[in-house]
Design a protein around this motif. Structure first.
Motif, PDB file in Angstrom:
ATOM      1  N   ARG A 196       0.878  -1.179   0.000  1.00  0.00           N
ATOM      2  CA  ARG A 196       0.000   0.000   0.000  1.00  0.00           C
ATOM      3  C   ARG A 196       0.916   1.231   0.000  1.00  0.00           C
ATOM      4  NH1 ARG A 196      -2.868  -3.692   3.537  1.00  0.00           N
ATOM      5  NH2 ARG A 196      -4.719  -4.345   2.393  1.00  0.00           N
ATOM      6  N   PRO A 197       1.359   1.683  -1.189  1.00  0.00           N
ATOM      7  CA  PRO A 197       2.355   2.753  -1.256  1.00  0.00           C
ATOM      8  C   PRO A 197       1.795   4.158  -1.092  1.00  0.00           C
ATOM      9  CG  PRO A 197       1.819   2.017  -3.452  1.00  0.00           C
ATOM     10  CD  PRO A 197       1.044   1.128  -2.512  1.00  0.00           C
ATOM     11  N   THR A 198       0.491   4.311  -1.223  1.00  0.00           N
ATOM     12  CA  THR A 198      -0.095   5.658  -1.165  1.00  0.00           C
ATOM     13  C   THR A 198      -1.299   5.671  -0.241  1.00  0.00           C
ATOM     14  OG1 THR A 198      -1.398   5.132  -3.126  1.00  0.00           O
ATOM     15  CG2 THR A 198       0.661   6.322  -3.468  1.00  0.00           C
ATOM     16  N   ASN A 199      -1.045   5.761   1.048  1.00  0.00           N
ATOM     17  CA  ASN A 199      -2.114   5.909   2.030  1.00  0.00           C
ATOM     18  C   ASN A 199      -2.187   7.374   2.447  1.00  0.00           C
ATOM     19  OD1 ASN A 199      -2.510   3.129   2.034  1.00  0.00           O
ATOM     20  ND2 ASN A 199      -1.096   2.815   3.719  1.00  0.00           N
ATOM     21  N   PHE A 200      -3.319   8.001   2.192  1.00  0.00           N
ATOM     22  CA  PHE A 200      -3.530   9.377   2.636  1.00  0.00           C
ATOM     23  C   PHE A 200      -4.409   9.316   3.874  1.00  0.00           C
ATOM     24  CE2 PHE A 200      -2.769   9.595  -1.929  1.00  0.00           C
ATOM     25  CZ  PHE A 200      -1.638  10.393  -1.927  1.00  0.00           C
ATOM     26  N   GLU A 201      -3.882   9.779   5.013  1.00  0.00           N
ATOM     27  CA  GLU A 201      -4.524   9.597   6.313  1.00  0.00           C
ATOM     28  C   GLU A 201      -4.985  10.940   6.873  1.00  0.00           C
ATOM     29  OE1 GLU A 201      -1.278   7.827   8.388  1.00  0.00           O
ATOM     30  OE2 GLU A 201      -1.461   5.932   7.322  1.00  0.00           O
ATOM     31  N   PHE A 202      -6.181  10.945   7.457  1.00  0.00           N
ATOM     32  CA  PHE A 202      -6.768  12.152   8.026  1.00  0.00           C
ATOM     33  C   PHE A 202      -7.200  11.863   9.459  1.00  0.00           C
ATOM     34  CE2 PHE A 202      -7.620  11.753   3.534  1.00  0.00           C
ATOM     35  CZ  PHE A 202      -7.154  12.950   3.027  1.00  0.00           C
TER      36      PHE A 202
END
Length: 194
Positions: free
Chosen positions: A159-165
């Motif tokens: 999972r190379p692109t996890n955008f976390e908020f």
């Protein structure tokens, strides 16, 4: 050994003329709906005070089509920390897996995932401003998963692109990545007494 096998077989599997004959049985698509995965996760805060984060990632997914493709619902648990912080993130996870080369019987998948849930962190520095302070926040993540199924049992994922908020008193945004391995399994039939 596994990666050498993949490197040698990939050209024939992807560009061979006979779709079935050129794909070794070890690389065939997954036929099991249950998937349990684990591995390390990394992240860096873009806004707020998160990161660099090092954590352990584990998730469970159930694919509704009965194999390793299509929509899947499950749960995720991430535990780790950074610079005197320790935290836990958990919540439901939704993923939709597509075969990378649908015209070939090849167990390589790519799909988006979404997570929403709880994130809690504790600060252990011991200074007067942040002495054992705990943050509770709403957590969400969107990203992309790449997955290889081997022998219809083993999963290797990235999972190379996890955008976390994270939303609490502030809005915090971070980027993360995770990789690891896992196991797939069939559903067991339960026989009820007559």
């Amino acid at each position: 050994r596994i990666f050498t096998l993949l490197a040698l077989l990939a050209p024939a599997a992807l560009w061979g003329t006979d779709a079935d004959a050129s794909i070794p049985k070890q690389l065939r698509p997954g036929t099991k709906p249950h998937l349990w995965e684990f591995g390390p996760a990394f992240g860096i805060g873009v806004s707020g005070n998160h990161g660099p984060l090092f954590a352990g990632w584990t998730n469970y997914l159930y694919h509704f089509r009965g194999d390793a493709s299509g929509p899947a619902l499950g749960a995720v648990l991430v535990m780790g920390g950074w610079d005197g912080h320790f935290g836990v993130t958990t919540g439901p996870m939704f993923e939709w897996d597509f075969q990378v080369v649908p015209s070939k019987p090849l167990g390589v998948y790519l799909g988006p995932h979404v997570i929403a849930g709880y994130s809690g962190y504790m600060h252990f520095h011991g200074d007067d401003d942040h002495n054992d302070h705990t943050w509770h926040s709403f957590y969400s993540q969107v990203g992309v998963t790449g997955r290889l199924i081997l022998n219809d049992r083993w999963s290797f994922w990235l999972r190379p692109t996890n955008f976390e908020f994270r939303v609490d008193n502030d809005f915090n945004f971070s980027w993360g990545a995770a990789t690891g391995a896992g196991l797939s399994r069939r559903s067991r039939r339960v026989r009820l007494p007559a």
